[in-house]
Scaffold this active site. Structure first.
Site, PDB file in Angstrom:
ATOM      1  N   ASP A  51      67.948 -38.371  23.200  1.00 52.20           N
ATOM      2  CA  ASP A  51      69.216 -36.460  23.375  1.00 52.20           C
ATOM      3  C   ASP A  51      70.170 -36.865  24.771  1.00 52.20           C
ATOM      4  O   ASP A  51      70.866 -36.240  24.732  1.00 52.20           O
ATOM      5  CB  ASP A  51      68.539 -35.457  23.157  1.00 52.20           C
ATOM      6  CG  ASP A  51      67.290 -35.746  24.157  1.00 52.20           C
ATOM      7  OD1 ASP A  51      67.167 -36.723  25.089  1.00 52.20           O
ATOM      8  OD2 ASP A  51      66.664 -34.077  23.998  1.00 52.20           O
ATOM      9  N   GLU A  53      69.481 -36.807  27.556  1.00 50.76           N
ATOM     10  CA  GLU A  53      68.825 -36.508  28.998  1.00 50.76           C
ATOM     11  C   GLU A  53      68.887 -37.542  29.220  1.00 50.76           C
ATOM     12  O   GLU A  53      68.542 -38.557  29.377  1.00 50.76           O
ATOM     13  CB  GLU A  53      67.321 -35.588  28.537  1.00 50.76           C
ATOM     14  CG  GLU A  53      67.321 -34.358  27.618  1.00 50.76           C
ATOM     15  CD  GLU A  53      66.011 -33.562  28.273  1.00 50.76           C
ATOM     16  OE1 GLU A  53      64.808 -34.323  28.051  1.00 50.76           O
ATOM     17  OE2 GLU A  53      65.953 -32.726  27.381  1.00 50.76           O
ATOM     18  N   ARG A 110      87.980 -24.897  43.187  1.00 52.21           N
ATOM     19  CA  ARG A 110      88.704 -24.596  43.210  1.00 52.21           C
ATOM     20  C   ARG A 110      88.131 -22.999  42.106  1.00 52.21           C
ATOM     21  O   ARG A 110      88.906 -22.255  42.711  1.00 52.21           O
ATOM     22  CB  ARG A 110      89.754 -25.201  41.764  1.00 52.21           C
ATOM     23  CG  ARG A 110      89.788 -26.292  42.893  1.00 52.21           C
ATOM     24  CD  ARG A 110      91.131 -26.898  42.024  1.00 52.21           C
ATOM     25  NE  ARG A 110      90.459 -27.705  41.235  1.00 52.21           N
ATOM     26  CZ  ARG A 110      91.380 -28.962  40.667  1.00 52.21           C
ATOM     27  NH1 ARG A 110      92.909 -28.712  40.392  1.00 52.21           N
ATOM     28  NH2 ARG A 110      90.880 -29.364  39.368  1.00 52.21           N
ATOM     29  N   HIS A 144      88.017 -27.395  48.856  1.00 50.29           N
ATOM     30  CA  HIS A 144      89.649 -26.614  48.274  1.00 50.29           C
ATOM     31  C   HIS A 144      89.528 -25.806  49.636  1.00 50.29           C
ATOM     32  O   HIS A 144      90.857 -25.696  50.264  1.00 50.29           O
ATOM     33  CB  HIS A 144      89.143 -26.094  47.100  1.00 50.29           C
ATOM     34  CG  HIS A 144      90.500 -25.571  46.764  1.00 50.29           C
ATOM     35  ND1 HIS A 144      91.744 -26.302  46.605  1.00 50.29           N
ATOM     36  CD2 HIS A 144      90.266 -24.738  46.047  1.00 50.29           C
ATOM     37  CE1 HIS A 144      92.094 -24.950  46.034  1.00 50.29           C
ATOM     38  NE2 HIS A 144      91.427 -24.167  45.936  1.00 50.29           N
ATOM     39  N   ASP A 183     101.347 -25.012  48.701  1.00 47.32           N
ATOM     40  CA  ASP A 183     101.039 -23.909  48.211  1.00 47.32           C
ATOM     41  C   ASP A 183     100.349 -23.249  49.621  1.00 47.32           C
ATOM     42  O   ASP A 183     100.621 -23.877  50.433  1.00 47.32           O
ATOM     43  CB  ASP A 183     100.094 -23.482  47.158  1.00 47.32           C
ATOM     44  CG  ASP A 183      98.347 -24.801  47.520  1.00 47.32           C
ATOM     45  OD1 ASP A 183      98.304 -24.371  48.923  1.00 47.32           O
ATOM     46  OD2 ASP A 183      98.069 -25.287  46.683  1.00 47.32           O
ATOM     47  N   LYS A 206     103.069 -20.949  45.292  1.00 49.67           N
ATOM     48  CA  LYS A 206     102.900 -21.348  44.433  1.00 49.67           C
ATOM     49  C   LYS A 206     102.409 -20.189  43.506  1.00 49.67           C
ATOM     50  O   LYS A 206     101.412 -19.883  43.814  1.00 49.67           O
ATOM     51  CB  LYS A 206     102.468 -22.521  44.220  1.00 49.67           C
ATOM     52  CG  LYS A 206     102.180 -23.550  43.130  1.00 49.67           C
ATOM     53  CD  LYS A 206     100.832 -24.372  43.000  1.00 49.67           C
ATOM     54  CE  LYS A 206      99.832 -24.117  43.050  1.00 49.67           C
ATOM     55  NZ  LYS A 206      98.627 -25.392  43.286  1.00 49.67           N
ATOM     56  N   ARG A 208     100.417 -20.006  39.749  1.00 47.70           N
ATOM     57  CA  ARG A 208      99.890 -20.898  38.796  1.00 47.70           C
ATOM     58  C   ARG A 208      99.774 -20.244  37.338  1.00 47.70           C
ATOM     59  O   ARG A 208      99.304 -18.944  37.214  1.00 47.70           O
ATOM     60  CB  ARG A 208      97.965 -21.124  39.095  1.00 47.70           C
ATOM     61  CG  ARG A 208      97.496 -22.388  38.489  1.00 47.70           C
ATOM     62  CD  ARG A 208      96.623 -23.005  38.693  1.00 47.70           C
ATOM     63  NE  ARG A 208      96.325 -24.321  39.475  1.00 47.70           N
ATOM     64  CZ  ARG A 208      96.736 -25.317  39.329  1.00 47.70           C
ATOM     65  NH1 ARG A 208      97.274 -25.743  37.862  1.00 47.70           N
ATOM     66  NH2 ARG A 208      96.902 -26.348  40.209  1.00 47.70           N
ATOM     67  N   ASP A 232      98.042 -32.717  50.400  1.00 46.51           N
ATOM     68  CA  ASP A 232      97.408 -31.360  49.781  1.00 46.51           C
ATOM     69  C   ASP A 232      95.812 -31.994  49.906  1.00 46.51           C
ATOM     70  O   ASP A 232      95.551 -33.062  49.945  1.00 46.51           O
ATOM     71  CB  ASP A 232      97.774 -31.137  47.838  1.00 46.51           C
ATOM     72  CG  ASP A 232      97.429 -30.295  47.549  1.00 46.51           C
ATOM     73  OD1 ASP A 232      96.496 -28.917  47.801  1.00 46.51           O
ATOM     74  OD2 ASP A 232      98.078 -30.024  46.083  1.00 46.51           O
ATOM     75  N   THR A 240     101.189 -29.629  40.546  1.00 48.71           N
ATOM     76  CA  THR A 240     101.707 -29.243  42.029  1.00 48.71           C
ATOM     77  C   THR A 240     102.843 -29.889  42.810  1.00 48.71           C
ATOM     78  O   THR A 240     103.792 -29.185  42.791  1.00 48.71           O
ATOM     79  CB  THR A 240     100.006 -28.982  41.791  1.00 48.71           C
ATOM     80  OG1 THR A 240      99.553 -28.143  41.612  1.00 48.71           O
ATOM     81  CG2 THR A 240     100.600 -27.809  43.624  1.00 48.71           C
TER      82      THR A 240
HETATM   83  C1  R5P Z   1      95.338 -25.603  44.556  1.00 52.69           C
HETATM   84  O1  R5P Z   1      95.124 -24.806  45.105  1.00 52.69           O
HETATM   85  C2  R5P Z   1      94.675 -27.250  44.575  1.00 52.69           C
HETATM   86  O2  R5P Z   1      95.174 -27.395  46.305  1.00 52.69           O
HETATM   87  C3  R5P Z   1      95.914 -28.600  44.364  1.00 52.69           C
HETATM   88  O3  R5P Z   1      97.142 -27.872  44.976  1.00 52.69           O
HETATM   89  C4  R5P Z   1      95.394 -28.533  42.437  1.00 52.69           C
HETATM   90  O4  R5P Z   1      94.279 -28.876  42.950  1.00 52.69           O
HETATM   91  C5  R5P Z   1      96.092 -29.919  42.512  1.00 52.69           C
HETATM   92  O5  R5P Z   1      95.895 -29.710  40.869  1.00 52.69           O
HETATM   93  P1  R5P Z   1      97.197 -30.237  39.562  1.00 52.69           P
HETATM   94  O6  R5P Z   1      96.924 -31.679  40.689  1.00 52.69           O
HETATM   95  O7  R5P Z   1      96.915 -30.714  38.671  1.00 52.69           O
HETATM   96  O8  R5P Z   1      98.166 -29.680  39.946  1.00 52.69           O
END
Ligand code: R5P
Length: 335
Positions: A51, A53, A110, A144, A183, A206, A208, A232, A240
Site C-alpha cells: 500500500d 507504506e 515558507r 527561509h 523582497d 515584492k 505575492r 535569495d 520571483t
Molecule cells: C520568498 O519569500 C523566498 O525568499 C523566495 O523568493 C521564493 O520562495 C522563490 O519562489 P519562486 O521561485 O517560486 O518565486
C-alpha cells in the site's frame, strides 16, 4: 529543572565515532560528506509495503553511536519528511546515543506565520514532528527565516552557505555591481552577501499574488548602469527571479544579471522561465540534488557543494567544539 529544559540537554551516552545515515533525498551529498570527512555510513534498507507504506531497517548496530541523518525535505516533500521521521524513530529505537537531523533544505519553511486567517504554520508543525520523533539536535542551512530556529525546543544549529555562493560569483562581476534582495524579507541575507563582496545593496518590494505569481512594486536603491546580483534563499518556480530581472532591466540595470540562492528547488518549468538572455549565471548549492537534465536545460546553472561545510559541522558537533566559526565569517555575524 523544568521539563522543557531537560529536552534541550544532550544525551550523555555517546560512544565511538560518528555515523552517517543517508535519506533518499540526500544520498549524493551524504556520500560526499563521508568521502571528505572520512565518516562511516550506515546502510539503510528502505522498502515499501504493497500500500506504499515505508519500511526502514538499519543493516548494522548503532547502539550508543553519535548518529547524523542527512535528509533534505525537498520534493516529493511529504515522502521525504515522513522518511526523515521514520529514520529518526528507527535510530531512537535502535538506541543511538544521540540523533542529529541534518536537513540541508528545510521544506515547509515558507509557511512560518499566519498571513491571513485559518492557515497553518507548517514550519512549526514540522519542528514539532522532528522533536516528537526523537531527534536530539537539528542542523539546517539558510532557513527561509532565521526565526524558525526558535521553533525548536531541542538544539538547533544554522550555518550559512552565503560565503560559498559569494565566492562562486566574486571573480565574475565588475566592481560597480550591486547586490539585490528580491523582497524585504531577504534584506539581511543580501546585506551579509554584500559584506562578503564589499558591494552596496538595493531592495525590491515584492507582493505575492499566489504560489507562482509575484509583482514588484518598487526598487529601493541605485541599480542604473550596474551589474545586479540577486540573492535569495530559494529558487522554486523562478517567478520571483523573473519578475526581479524584468524590474531591474526597466530600472536601467545592465543586462548582465547574476543570481545566488542556497536552495535550488526548480519546481515545474522553472528552468524554462529562467532561460533569459540577461541572466548570465545562476549559482545554487547541492542542498537539493540537481534533477537529471537540469544542467542541460539551464546552462547558466552552477552548483557549489556544502559537503565540506556539513562535514566540518559534524566533526565539531561530535567533538564538542564550537560551531561559531561556521556562523561568523570574516568576523561578520550573518543574518
Ligand atoms: C520568498 O519569500 C523566498 O525568499 C523566495 O523568493 C521564493 O520562495 C522563490 O519562489 P519562486 O521561485 O517560486 O518565486
Amino acid at each position: 529543572m523544568t521539563a522543557s529544559r531537560e529536552r534541550i540537554d544532550e544525551p550523555t551516552y555517546v560512544s565511538g565515532p560518528p555515523c552517517l545515515i543517508a535519506g533518499s533525498a540526500s544520498r549524493h551529498l551524504a556520500q560526499r560528506i563521508c568521502e571528505l570527512g572520512g565518516f562511516a555510513q550506515v546502510d539503510v534498507e528502505l522498502t515499501r509495503f504493497p500500500d506504499t507504506e515505508m519500511h526502514v531497517r538499519l543493516v548494522e548496530s548503532v547502539r550508543g553511536h553519535d548518529a547524523f541523518i542527512i535528509q533534505s525535505t525537498c520534493a516529493p516533500v511529504n515522502e521525504h519528511l515522513v522518511e526523515l521521521l521514520i529514520l529518526i524513530d528507527t535510530l531512537s529505537r535502535a538506541s543511538a546515543g544521540r540523533i542529529t537531523a541534518i536537513i540541508p533544505y528545510y521544506g515547509y519553511a515558507r509557511q512560518d506565520r499566519k498571513s491571513t486567517g485559518r492557515e497553518p504554520i507548517t514550519a512549526k508543525l514540522v519542528a514539532n514532528l522532528i522533536s516528537a520523533a526523537g531527534a536530539n539536535r537539528v542542523l539546517a542551512i539558510d532557513l527561509h527565516s532565521p526565526a524558525i530556529q526558535g521553533f525548536f525546543d531541542i538544539g538547533m544549529d544554522h550555518p550559512t552557505a552565503i560565503p560559498l555562493l559569494a565566492n562562486a560569483i566574486r571573480n565574475k562581476i565588475p566592481p560597480d555591481s550591486v547586490i539585490v534582495s528580491p523582497d524585504t524579507g531577504g534584506v539581511k541575507r543580501a546585506d551579509f552577501f554584500a559584506s562578503q563582496l564589499h558591494l552596496p545593496i538595493a531592495i525590491l518590494h515584492k507582493r505575492r499574488a499566489d504560489g507562482a505569481n509575484v509583482e514588484i512594486a518598487a526598487v529601493i536603491g541605485d541599480v542604473r548602469d550596474r551589474t545586479p546580483i540577486i540573492v535569495d534563499d530559494i529558487i522554486a518556480t523562478g517567478g520571483t527571479l523573473l519578475e526581479a530581472v524584468e524590474t531591474l532591466l526597466r530600472a536601467g540595470a545592465r543586462p548582465d544579471v547574476h543570481v545566488a540562492a542556497t536552495h535550488g528547488v526548480f519546481a515545474g518549468n522553472a528552468a524554462q522561465r529562467l532561460t533569459h538572455p540577461a541572466i548570465k549565471q545562476i549559482v545554487v548549492t547541492d542542498s537539493i540534488e540537481t534533477p537529471v537534465g537540469l544542467r542541460e536545460a539551464l546552462p547558466t546553472l552552477e552548483v557549489v557543494s556544502i559537503a565540506q561545510l556539513l562535514g566540518d559541522a559534524i566533526y565539531r558537533l561530535h567533538n564538542g567544539l564550537s560551531l561559531s566559526a561556521l556562523f561568523n565569517v570574516n568576523g561578520i555575524p550573518p543574518i
